[in-house]
Design a protein around this motif. Sequence first.
Motif, PDB file in Angstrom:
ATOM      1  N   THR A 310       5.664  -8.436  -4.617  1.00 56.17           N
ATOM      2  CA  THR A 310       5.158  -8.108  -3.290  1.00 56.17           C
ATOM      3  C   THR A 310       4.350  -6.815  -3.365  1.00 56.17           C
ATOM      4  OG1 THR A 310       5.793  -7.801  -0.963  1.00 56.17           O
ATOM      5  CG2 THR A 310       7.179  -6.729  -2.618  1.00 56.17           C
ATOM      6  N   PHE A 311       3.450  -6.630  -2.394  1.00 54.03           N
ATOM      7  CA  PHE A 311       2.625  -5.425  -2.373  1.00 54.03           C
ATOM      8  C   PHE A 311       2.286  -5.126  -0.920  1.00 54.03           C
ATOM      9  CE2 PHE A 311      -1.403  -3.031  -3.304  1.00 54.03           C
ATOM     10  CZ  PHE A 311      -0.797  -2.000  -4.010  1.00 54.03           C
ATOM     11  N   GLN A 312       2.028  -3.846  -0.635  1.00 53.44           N
ATOM     12  CA  GLN A 312       1.816  -3.437   0.749  1.00 53.44           C
ATOM     13  C   GLN A 312       0.536  -4.016   1.338  1.00 53.44           C
ATOM     14  OE1 GLN A 312       1.934   0.752   0.106  1.00 53.44           O
ATOM     15  NE2 GLN A 312      -0.214   0.914  -0.485  1.00 53.44           N
ATOM     16  N   ALA A 313      -0.456  -4.335   0.509  1.00 53.78           N
ATOM     17  CA  ALA A 313      -1.691  -4.941   0.999  1.00 53.78           C
ATOM     18  C   ALA A 313      -1.512  -6.457   1.009  1.00 53.78           C
ATOM     19  CB  ALA A 313      -2.871  -4.532   0.124  1.00 53.78           C
ATOM     20  N   ALA A 314      -1.446  -7.051   2.196  1.00 50.04           N
ATOM     21  CA  ALA A 314      -1.115  -8.468   2.317  1.00 50.04           C
ATOM     22  C   ALA A 314      -2.222  -9.386   1.816  1.00 50.04           C
ATOM     23  CB  ALA A 314      -0.790  -8.800   3.774  1.00 50.04           C
ATOM     24  N   ASP A 315      -3.431  -8.861   1.605  1.00 51.09           N
ATOM     25  CA  ASP A 315      -4.513  -9.721   1.140  1.00 51.09           C
ATOM     26  C   ASP A 315      -4.515  -9.902  -0.376  1.00 51.09           C
ATOM     27  OD1 ASP A 315      -5.149  -7.025   0.824  1.00 51.09           O
ATOM     28  OD2 ASP A 315      -7.310  -7.405   0.889  1.00 51.09           O
TER      29      ASP A 315
END
Length: 455
Positions: A310-315
């Motif tokens: 997972t990563f904070q930038a959803a794109d």
Amino acid sequence: MGSPSLLFNSAVSAPRSRAVLALFIALVCMLFAGGQGYAQSELPQVLAARVSTTPERARVVIDLSGTTEFAIVSLDEPERIAIDVKAAGVPTLAPQAVAGSGIVASFTTTMAEEGRARTELTLNQPATVQQAVVLDPVGGQPARLVVDLIVTSDLDFKARVAADLAGSLRLRLPDGMSGASSAEDPFAGTEDTPSSEEPSVLPEASTSAAPSESSTAPVAQAPLAAGSRPLVVIDPGHGGIDNGASAPSGIHEKDITLAFALQLRDLLVQSGQFDVALTRDDDTYLTLNERVTLARQNRADLFVSLHADTFQAADIRGASIYTRDDQATDILDKVLADGENRADIVAGYVKPDAKPAVVNILVDLMRRQARQQAFQAATDIVKAMQPSVALRRFPVRQADFFVLQAPDVPSLLIELGFMSNAADIANLEDNSWRDKVVEAISQGVSDYFTQMRGK
């Protein structure tokens, strides 16, 4: 929790002088003294030992009055392999001949010291342990230690010697790790062929640029022996108290990686080309260090760790494959690697110093070779994934993931996608998409080992 392990395969060191030999004996004694241990009166007797050999393979069978523990060590000057078992005694036997001709020239079985028997093989050519397993008594047969050897390159033999000198002495542990095998017995029909209770190979429970460390002259890759089956160890990331990343639907990364791993294992086994094992086949917690140790103890030919991060930038979305380098490819890669490495601390385990002990240049060559092979495997898997799987830009990448730190095992970490991206979540939860990904990874693994055999 007990120490996990595959069911077989340890290989150890090579003294060049009395001082190094003394170090080896001391290490064996320390290992034999550790763990559960055996009282001297409880140690089994060595009943007999025999060796069969061909130019490509060899099998050692040591009959025992009961099951025991063992360690295996590679020795040079001259090239030998020694098998030490915890035992109370060895019968007085006339020297025995090797059955057949090929890898093994001769062998002896003697008491190395009280409580430790040694079978020492003198080699005609460099060889390595493909598998080693202790079998329980069955029917009228005694307990047995069965060790299979296959031909290897001179470079690989020396690299294993160097790794052993660096402190990689391994002792088989009693617990089995889940796995599966598709192998047939190369010694079928011979006197030493195991019974149906005696498995012939692995039993059910062995970037955008090349790595920066290999920017110097490339190291020759050791080819796989003809007819041997590579051991692929699949590592489903996280597990137990460590859920990994989670989707809004509530599904956890640990469940996704396990589902992919089980399906990938089955497909690789069905191909008939590989021996395959899992670091876990249920919701079990393993430390990162334990995962690496399992691959090293069993001399995996390829270690594949599966994740869905997972990563904070959803794109951010798409699959990618990592090999290890101390310098991450970009900031995102460093964040992901740090997150995986922190999983052990979150679970209450502080990882030890992961830097491998390097005693000479051979260990450095071994590490560079493993990373070059990992890069090649990652490239082949990405090529197989490209037609049907959404990938990140520059999908073959580098990061300092702890689980990739083994210096002597080509190791990959596959990020199947991002659980912070809606499209990736939909794919990760879709069985038909999983089928495509697993088939592509399996094809890439097959392509990689086909290349290795041709080198």
